[in-house]
Each structure stands twice: as structure tokens, then as C-alpha cells.
Design an enzyme around this catalytic site. Structure first.
Site, PDB file in Angstrom:
ATOM      1  N   TYR A 124     -48.109 -46.852 -43.016  1.00 37.00           N
ATOM      2  CA  TYR A 124     -46.779 -46.949 -42.600  1.00 37.00           C
ATOM      3  C   TYR A 124     -46.353 -45.252 -42.647  1.00 37.00           C
ATOM      4  O   TYR A 124     -45.387 -44.930 -41.512  1.00 37.00           O
ATOM      5  CB  TYR A 124     -45.986 -47.530 -43.966  1.00 37.00           C
ATOM      6  CG  TYR A 124     -44.556 -47.112 -43.846  1.00 37.00           C
ATOM      7  CD1 TYR A 124     -43.608 -47.856 -42.687  1.00 37.00           C
ATOM      8  CD2 TYR A 124     -43.659 -46.476 -44.671  1.00 37.00           C
ATOM      9  CE1 TYR A 124     -42.226 -47.628 -42.680  1.00 37.00           C
ATOM     10  CE2 TYR A 124     -42.225 -46.273 -44.764  1.00 37.00           C
ATOM     11  CZ  TYR A 124     -41.822 -46.672 -43.534  1.00 37.00           C
ATOM     12  OH  TYR A 124     -40.256 -46.544 -43.570  1.00 37.00           O
TER      13      TYR A 124
HETATM   14  N1  LIG Z   1     -35.068 -49.492 -46.820  1.00 35.12           N
HETATM   15  C1  LIG Z   1     -35.573 -48.143 -47.270  1.00 35.12           C
HETATM   16  O1  LIG Z   1     -35.580 -48.031 -48.310  1.00 35.12           O
HETATM   17  C2  LIG Z   1     -36.238 -47.337 -46.240  1.00 35.12           C
HETATM   18  C3  LIG Z   1     -36.372 -46.145 -46.445  1.00 35.12           C
HETATM   19  C4  LIG Z   1     -37.067 -44.966 -45.442  1.00 35.12           C
HETATM   20  C5  LIG Z   1     -36.968 -45.157 -44.315  1.00 35.12           C
HETATM   21  N2  LIG Z   1     -36.445 -46.572 -43.876  1.00 35.12           N
HETATM   22  C6  LIG Z   1     -36.634 -46.751 -42.470  1.00 35.12           C
HETATM   23  O2  LIG Z   1     -35.114 -47.432 -42.131  1.00 35.12           O
HETATM   24  C7  LIG Z   1     -35.210 -48.451 -41.131  1.00 35.12           C
HETATM   25  C8  LIG Z   1     -34.480 -49.603 -41.521  1.00 35.12           C
HETATM   26  O3  LIG Z   1     -35.156 -50.074 -42.848  1.00 35.12           O
HETATM   27  P1  LIG Z   1     -34.631 -51.381 -43.370  1.00 35.12           P
HETATM   28  O4  LIG Z   1     -34.866 -51.284 -44.918  1.00 35.12           O
HETATM   29  O5  LIG Z   1     -33.159 -51.852 -42.882  1.00 35.12           O
HETATM   30  O6  LIG Z   1     -35.657 -52.416 -42.893  1.00 35.12           O
HETATM   31  P2  LIG Z   1     -35.444 -53.881 -42.145  1.00 35.12           P
HETATM   32  O7  LIG Z   1     -36.800 -54.473 -42.054  1.00 35.12           O
HETATM   33  O8  LIG Z   1     -34.703 -54.662 -42.925  1.00 35.12           O
HETATM   34  O9  LIG Z   1     -34.958 -53.790 -40.708  1.00 35.12           O
HETATM   35  C9  LIG Z   1     -35.776 -53.338 -39.534  1.00 35.12           C
HETATM   36  C10 LIG Z   1     -34.873 -54.061 -38.513  1.00 35.12           C
HETATM   37  O10 LIG Z   1     -35.994 -53.625 -37.341  1.00 35.12           O
HETATM   38  C11 LIG Z   1     -36.126 -54.940 -36.316  1.00 35.12           C
HETATM   39  N3  LIG Z   1     -37.319 -54.662 -35.626  1.00 35.12           N
HETATM   40  C12 LIG Z   1     -38.569 -54.517 -36.152  1.00 35.12           C
HETATM   41  N4  LIG Z   1     -39.673 -53.822 -35.042  1.00 35.12           N
HETATM   42  C13 LIG Z   1     -38.729 -54.369 -33.843  1.00 35.12           C
HETATM   43  C14 LIG Z   1     -39.022 -54.027 -32.439  1.00 35.12           C
HETATM   44  N5  LIG Z   1     -40.313 -53.877 -32.062  1.00 35.12           N
HETATM   45  N6  LIG Z   1     -38.043 -54.354 -31.605  1.00 35.12           N
HETATM   46  C15 LIG Z   1     -36.652 -54.693 -32.244  1.00 35.12           C
HETATM   47  N7  LIG Z   1     -36.543 -54.793 -33.649  1.00 35.12           N
HETATM   48  C16 LIG Z   1     -37.482 -54.688 -34.317  1.00 35.12           C
HETATM   49  C17 LIG Z   1     -36.494 -56.021 -37.442  1.00 35.12           C
HETATM   50  O11 LIG Z   1     -36.290 -57.129 -36.936  1.00 35.12           O
HETATM   51  C18 LIG Z   1     -35.525 -55.453 -38.723  1.00 35.12           C
HETATM   52  O12 LIG Z   1     -34.154 -56.287 -38.352  1.00 35.12           O
HETATM   53  C19 LIG Z   1     -36.705 -48.817 -40.690  1.00 35.12           C
HETATM   54  O13 LIG Z   1     -37.036 -47.791 -39.677  1.00 35.12           O
HETATM   55  C20 LIG Z   1     -37.246 -47.914 -42.123  1.00 35.12           C
HETATM   56  O14 LIG Z   1     -38.738 -47.770 -41.918  1.00 35.12           O
HETATM   57  C21 LIG Z   1     -36.165 -47.724 -44.771  1.00 35.12           C
END
Ligand SMILES: NC(=O)c1ccc[n+]([C@@H]2O[C@H](COP(=O)([O-])OP(=O)(O)OC[C@H]3O[C@@H](n4cnc5c(N)ncnc54)[C@H](O)[C@@H]3O)[C@@H](O)[C@H]2O)c1
Length: 289
Positions: A124
Site C-alpha cells: 500500500y
Molecule cells: N482513511 C485514512 O486514514 C487515510 C489515510 C491516508 C490516506 N488515505 C487515502 O485517502 C483516500 C480516501 O480514503 P478513505 O478512508 O475514504 O477510503 P475509502 O475506501 O472509504 O474510499 C475510497 C473510495 O475509492 C473508490 N475507488 C477505489 N478504487 C476505485 C477506482 N478504480 N475507480 C473509482 N473509484 C474507486 C472506492 O469505491 C471508495 O469509495 C484513499 O486514497 C486513501 O488511500 C486515507
């Protein structure tokens, strides 16, 4: 402003769409799990047409899930999707905000600064580092890209695989949640409302292309401490069952936030007790619904 939000059906993306819509922006939500069912790794990207800003949050989060079979999925959704999206923006050059992750740093023994060397320790983290590299390449070609490194986000709607979600549900159910490692690992836990605020600021602030910003709470808290706070807030402990520490699960993340304060005028303002109380309300509300 016409704002495309990718990952709009997700935890952070959902809050972001709500905030931007409330501010009167013309918001275009994109998500493979949304009504448009747009897969950014393979699909049609016409939703980007006319965008002033693209907030790219879509991706496959989670360190644990990225091992084994999960590695290819993480690469596809975090790298291939980002590469396609950046290419689709090359001609029209909207402001582009990439959601990256504190996991690119590896483990921290002091607050991380954005120019510190990176040390990705899971598929990741490596996929996020590669997405950042692609974003820097696009920035060098004139795309106004900003990279936000989010630190362990929590609050209402948190993903079920994340620690606080598991712990709160365990306390409410009285059935144990896995605790990976000894619970001494600590994180810059950051409330989702603060993360949304930072992201909206980044959407509206002209910054040098390729700017990287840590979006995290400056305080680092151990999982054990967080468990104690959850128990205090709920009046009952969250039972846990010990599991081996997950590979790539670092000992500590720690956000240095000087640059975000200087360039965005942003600092995380929600303390852990207030943020946890809001998340607990959300868990209780779901049960009543
Ligand atoms: N939540 C955290 O603590 C955190 C920390 C660091 C980084 N992030 C990053 O922030 C972003 C959002 O995180 P989150 O916790 O809301 O995750 P989440 O999984 O709730 O949301 C991600 C969304 O992206 C969509 N998705 C995935 N692949 C896709 C594709 N190929 N085409 C279209 N849509 C797609 C999924 O359906 C999902 O709804 C992510 O990129 C994650 O890596 C999150």
C-alpha cells in the site's frame, strides 16, 4: 467552482462532497461504487470535462489488505487509476489534489517533515509513493498538483477495517475486536472534519506545482491510550483479542505540520476526545436507524 471528487462514495470523500456542496460548488462525484460506477483504472473519464479542480481520493486504502492478492488491487486502484487521471488532466490542467498517505514515511521517531526521505514498508505504502512520483512528473509538465499526506483519519463513517471503528463496535457489542501487536504503536489520529477542511483549502489555494503537505494532528497517541479513551467515553471497555503485529504496520506515525500551517493556514483543531465522541454518536445512531 466545478470540482470533481473521486472516491466520493468513500469515508473521507463522502464528507468532502457534503462540505463542498454546502459551500455552493458544482460537485461531480466519481466512484466505482457510486451511481456513475466509474472505474478510474479502466473506465471512461469524461466526468473530468470542465473541471476547475480534481480532488483525487479514490483508491484502495489499508496496509494489511495490501499484502498477497491485495497488492495487485492496491497497484491498480492507487497507481493505474492515478496515472490515467493525471493523463486525462494534462491538456486542461485543473488544480489537482492527490490523497497520499503518512505510510510513505515508514516509522517516525520525531515529527515527519515533507522533505524527509520516504521509507514505504508495505505494498500500500509503495503504491502511494508511486502515485506521488507520477504526480511530481505531471507537476514538472505544468499540472498544478498538490499532494496531501493524510494521517490515520477517524470520525463518523470511518471504514470498518480501521481500528477505532472495530474498537467502538466491540465495546457496543461486548465481543472482541482484533488488536494487532501490543497496542503501543501510535498514530497522529486526525479527525475527518479537519482533513476535509485542509482538502478544501488546498482546492482553493494556488501553491507551487508538486507541493507536498502533511495533513495530520501534531499529537501522536498509542492504540492503548485510544482504547482507554473509548472505554471512558462509552463507560465500558472495548474487549480485544491479541493478534500478531501486521507486516508493514509501523511503530509510530507523527505529523510535522509547519508547512500546512504556513501554506494553507491549517492546523488540526479537533482533539481526540471530541472526535471520538462524534464517531461514537455515529455508531450509536446507525444502531437506532
Ligand atoms: N482513511 C485514512 O486514514 C487515510 C489515510 C491516508 C490516506 N488515505 C487515502 O485517502 C483516500 C480516501 O480514503 P478513505 O478512508 O475514504 O477510503 P475509502 O475506501 O472509504 O474510499 C475510497 C473510495 O475509492 C473508490 N475507488 C477505489 N478504487 C476505485 C477506482 N478504480 N475507480 C473509482 N473509484 C474507486 C472506492 O469505491 C471508495 O469509495 C484513499 O486514497 C486513501 O488511500 C486515507
Amino acid at each position: 467552482m466545478r470540482v470533481v471528487v473521486t472516491g466520493a462514495s468513500g469515508f473521507i470523500g463522502g464528507h468532502l462532497v457534503h462540505a463542498l456542496t454546502g459551500q455552493g460548488h458544482d460537485v461531480v462525484p466519481v466512484d466505482v461504487n457510486g451511481p456513475d460506477r466509474c472505474d478510474l483504472a479502466t473506465g471512461d473519464l469524461t466526468a473530468l470535462a470542465g473541471a476547475d479542480v480534481v480532488l483525487h481520493l479514490a483508491g484502495r486504502p489499508g496496509v494489511r489488505a495490501s499484502w498477497g492478492d491485495g497488492a495487485a488491487a492496491a497497484w491498480r486502484d492507487n497507481v493505474t487509476a492515478t496515472e490515467r487521471l493525471l493523463a486525462a488532466c494534462a491538456a486542461t490542467r485543473p488544480r489537482f489534489v492527490l490523497a497520499s498517505s503518512s505510510s510513505v514515511y515508514g516509522s517516525a521517531d520525531r515529527p515527519c517533515a515533507e522533505d524527509d526521505p520516504i521509507d514505504p514498508r508495505s505494498p500500500y505504502a509503495a503504491s502511494k509513493a508511486e502515485a506521488e512520483r507520477l504526480a511530481h512528473k505531471a507537476a514538472a509538465n505544468g499540472l498544478p498538483v498538490v499532494i496531501l499526506r493524510y494521517f490515520s483519519v477517524y470520525g463518523p463513517g470511518q471504514r470498518p477495517d480501521m481500528a477505532f471503528h472495530r474498537f467502538i463496535e466491540a465495546a457496543l457489542d461486548g465481543s472482541p475486536a482484533p488488536l494487532y501487536g501490543d497496542g503501543a504503536q501510535s498514530r497522529s489520529f486526525t479527525y475527518v472534519g479537519d482533513v476535509v477542511d485542509a482538502t478544501v483549502r488546498a482546492a482553493g489555494t494556488p501553491l507551487p506545482p508538486g507541493t507536498v503537505l502533511n495533513i495530520g494532528h501534531p499529537t501522536t497517541t498509542s492504540l492503548r491510550d485510544a482504547l482507554d479513551r473509548i472505554a471512558d467515553l462509552l463507560g465500558t471497555p472495548a474487549p480485544t483479542v491479541a493478534k500478531d503485529v501486521a507486516p508493514g504496520d509501523v511503530a509510530r506515525t507523527w505529523a510535522g505540520t509547519t508547512r500546512a500551517a504556513e501554506l494553507l493556514g491549517w492546523t488540526a483543531t479537533t482533539g481526540l476526545d471530541d472526535g471520538l465522541a462524534a464517531q461514537i454518536d455515529w455508531h450509536r445512531g446507525r444502531r437506532r436507524a
